[in-house]
Design a protein around this motif. Sequence first.
Motif, PDB file in Angstrom:
ATOM      1  N   SER A  77       0.829  -1.206   0.000  1.00 39.60           N
ATOM      2  CA  SER A  77       0.000   0.000   0.000  1.00 39.60           C
ATOM      3  C   SER A  77       0.865   1.258   0.000  1.00 39.60           C
ATOM      4  O   SER A  77       0.495   2.274  -0.615  1.00 39.60           O
ATOM      5  CB  SER A  77      -0.950  -0.001   1.195  1.00 39.60           C
ATOM      6  OG  SER A  77      -0.235  -0.065   2.418  1.00 39.60           O
ATOM      7  N   GLN A  78       2.015   1.205   0.682  1.00 39.72           N
ATOM      8  CA  GLN A  78       2.940   2.346   0.683  1.00 39.72           C
ATOM      9  C   GLN A  78       3.478   2.606  -0.718  1.00 39.72           C
ATOM     10  O   GLN A  78       3.535   3.750  -1.172  1.00 39.72           O
ATOM     11  CB  GLN A  78       4.102   2.095   1.641  1.00 39.72           C
ATOM     12  CG  GLN A  78       5.132   3.209   1.670  1.00 39.72           C
ATOM     13  CD  GLN A  78       6.382   2.859   2.465  1.00 39.72           C
ATOM     14  OE1 GLN A  78       6.595   1.707   2.839  1.00 39.72           O
ATOM     15  NE2 GLN A  78       7.207   3.852   2.723  1.00 39.72           N
ATOM     16  N   PHE A  79       3.855   1.531  -1.417  1.00 40.60           N
ATOM     17  CA  PHE A  79       4.385   1.672  -2.777  1.00 40.60           C
ATOM     18  C   PHE A  79       3.318   2.233  -3.721  1.00 40.60           C
ATOM     19  O   PHE A  79       3.599   3.085  -4.566  1.00 40.60           O
ATOM     20  CB  PHE A  79       4.885   0.326  -3.291  1.00 40.60           C
ATOM     21  CG  PHE A  79       6.227  -0.094  -2.751  1.00 40.60           C
ATOM     22  CD1 PHE A  79       6.803   0.549  -1.667  1.00 40.60           C
ATOM     23  CD2 PHE A  79       6.924  -1.139  -3.328  1.00 40.60           C
ATOM     24  CE1 PHE A  79       8.043   0.162  -1.172  1.00 40.60           C
ATOM     25  CE2 PHE A  79       8.169  -1.538  -2.852  1.00 40.60           C
ATOM     26  CZ  PHE A  79       8.727  -0.882  -1.764  1.00 40.60           C
ATOM     27  N   ILE A 130       3.793   5.819  -5.791  1.00 39.52           N
ATOM     28  CA  ILE A 130       3.864   5.904  -7.251  1.00 39.52           C
ATOM     29  C   ILE A 130       2.668   6.653  -7.830  1.00 39.52           C
ATOM     30  O   ILE A 130       2.801   7.397  -8.814  1.00 39.52           O
ATOM     31  CB  ILE A 130       4.011   4.495  -7.884  1.00 39.52           C
ATOM     32  CG1 ILE A 130       4.539   4.631  -9.321  1.00 39.52           C
ATOM     33  CG2 ILE A 130       2.714   3.694  -7.829  1.00 39.52           C
ATOM     34  CD1 ILE A 130       5.064   3.339  -9.913  1.00 39.52           C
ATOM     35  N   GLU A 131       1.493   6.519  -7.201  1.00 41.53           N
ATOM     36  CA  GLU A 131       0.306   7.194  -7.717  1.00 41.53           C
ATOM     37  C   GLU A 131       0.311   8.684  -7.374  1.00 41.53           C
ATOM     38  O   GLU A 131       0.083   9.535  -8.241  1.00 41.53           O
ATOM     39  CB  GLU A 131      -0.958   6.545  -7.147  1.00 41.53           C
ATOM     40  CG  GLU A 131      -1.276   5.185  -7.726  1.00 41.53           C
ATOM     41  CD  GLU A 131      -2.580   4.612  -7.209  1.00 41.53           C
ATOM     42  OE1 GLU A 131      -3.068   3.640  -7.797  1.00 41.53           O
ATOM     43  OE2 GLU A 131      -3.121   5.156  -6.202  1.00 41.53           O
ATOM     44  N   VAL A 147       9.196   2.652  -7.963  1.00 40.56           N
ATOM     45  CA  VAL A 147       9.344   2.736  -6.503  1.00 40.56           C
ATOM     46  C   VAL A 147       9.797   1.387  -5.971  1.00 40.56           C
ATOM     47  O   VAL A 147       9.279   0.338  -6.375  1.00 40.56           O
ATOM     48  CB  VAL A 147       8.016   3.130  -5.820  1.00 40.56           C
ATOM     49  CG1 VAL A 147       8.174   3.098  -4.294  1.00 40.56           C
ATOM     50  CG2 VAL A 147       7.557   4.511  -6.266  1.00 40.56           C
ATOM     51  N   SER A 148      10.771   1.436  -5.086  1.00 43.70           N
ATOM     52  CA  SER A 148      11.267   0.216  -4.444  1.00 43.70           C
ATOM     53  C   SER A 148      11.901   0.599  -3.116  1.00 43.70           C
ATOM     54  O   SER A 148      12.144   1.781  -2.845  1.00 43.70           O
ATOM     55  CB  SER A 148      12.312  -0.467  -5.334  1.00 43.70           C
ATOM     56  OG  SER A 148      12.927  -1.553  -4.660  1.00 43.70           O
ATOM     57  N   TYR A 149      12.162  -0.388  -2.297  1.00 43.32           N
ATOM     58  CA  TYR A 149      13.050  -0.172  -1.157  1.00 43.32           C
ATOM     59  C   TYR A 149      14.496  -0.178  -1.656  1.00 43.32           C
ATOM     60  O   TYR A 149      14.816  -0.784  -2.682  1.00 43.32           O
ATOM     61  CB  TYR A 149      12.870  -1.266  -0.108  1.00 43.32           C
ATOM     62  CG  TYR A 149      11.690  -1.057   0.815  1.00 43.32           C
ATOM     63  CD1 TYR A 149      11.372   0.207   1.314  1.00 43.32           C
ATOM     64  CD2 TYR A 149      10.899  -2.141   1.218  1.00 43.32           C
ATOM     65  CE1 TYR A 149      10.303   0.379   2.171  1.00 43.32           C
ATOM     66  CE2 TYR A 149       9.821  -1.969   2.082  1.00 43.32           C
ATOM     67  CZ  TYR A 149       9.529  -0.707   2.551  1.00 43.32           C
ATOM     68  OH  TYR A 149       8.467  -0.541   3.406  1.00 43.32           O
ATOM     69  N   LEU A 205      13.079   3.997  -1.455  1.00 38.96           N
ATOM     70  CA  LEU A 205      12.746   4.278  -0.065  1.00 38.96           C
ATOM     71  C   LEU A 205      13.664   3.512   0.886  1.00 38.96           C
ATOM     72  O   LEU A 205      14.151   2.429   0.547  1.00 38.96           O
ATOM     73  CB  LEU A 205      11.296   3.886   0.209  1.00 38.96           C
ATOM     74  CG  LEU A 205      10.243   4.501  -0.725  1.00 38.96           C
ATOM     75  CD1 LEU A 205       8.897   3.841  -0.484  1.00 38.96           C
ATOM     76  CD2 LEU A 205      10.153   5.995  -0.516  1.00 38.96           C
ATOM     77  N   GLU A 206      13.865   4.071   2.056  1.00 39.30           N
ATOM     78  CA  GLU A 206      14.641   3.386   3.077  1.00 39.30           C
ATOM     79  C   GLU A 206      13.862   2.172   3.584  1.00 39.30           C
ATOM     80  O   GLU A 206      12.662   2.250   3.859  1.00 39.30           O
ATOM     81  CB  GLU A 206      14.947   4.321   4.250  1.00 39.30           C
ATOM     82  CG  GLU A 206      15.821   5.513   3.891  1.00 39.30           C
ATOM     83  CD  GLU A 206      17.232   5.113   3.475  1.00 39.30           C
ATOM     84  OE1 GLU A 206      17.721   4.061   3.937  1.00 39.30           O
ATOM     85  OE2 GLU A 206      17.844   5.860   2.684  1.00 39.30           O
TER      86      GLU A 206
END
Length: 246
Positions: free
Chosen positions: A110-112, A116-117, A124-126, A183-184
């Motif tokens: 859900s964070q990703f 991106i949206e 987007v990735s960690y 992302l971290e």
Amino acid sequence: MTGIVIQARKGSTRLPNKMVLPFYKEKGVLELLFEKLTTHYSTEKIVLATTINTIDDELIAIAQKFNIKTYRGSEDNVLERFIKAATQFNFKTIIRICADNPFLDIEHISQFISEIEHNNLDYVSYKLPNGLPTIKSHLGLFTEAVSLKALLSVSKSTSLSLYQEHVTNYIYTHPESYKIQLLEMPNYMANTENIRLTLDTIEDFKLEQDLYKKMKSKSVETLVNYLKNNQVLLEKMKHEISKHSK
């Protein structure tokens, strides 16, 4: 709309049929993944992207049991498979899942999607400590989000088989051309370079099968901390990592 596209096929070179081999209570890793995803996401947003090879008919049947949509395409050109699957089901952005990750954490998805949206990103990735996305590791815990627009751009920019097989590789190796957010990772993911939870070989299968029985109901954080404190398992994983480059 953002959709979840799952990449799977039976014709693995290193471990044929790994998608359907009994992994836990006679269920294969693909079926277990479907169970996990459908408890959190509507089947309207989930697609299995497999191949036109008849050996993958079994994967289609498993997806149908869960009312999951399917797309069949090229066995070798995985990039094209993702583009056509996304186009068919009107996904503007995609959460890409490799089905050979039985410990996949779905809490971060859900964070990703939000990143991106809301920020109109391409990828987007960690981020790993070396600055690369987690797809370049053996962790097998996280997904990646990518825009259909970016995938279409890759298909027009190169015909090299490397980028057809590894769907997002061109994007994160050409950051000047795309809007990328790495992302971290959560704090508990520090010092996890020797953890391998992707499933490529029979050695992986046996180790992860035993681990799954013990840790199925545990959080990813609990799993990671358990592994950090288990030198025997870490040494086995480290040995497999040394044999298989990413």
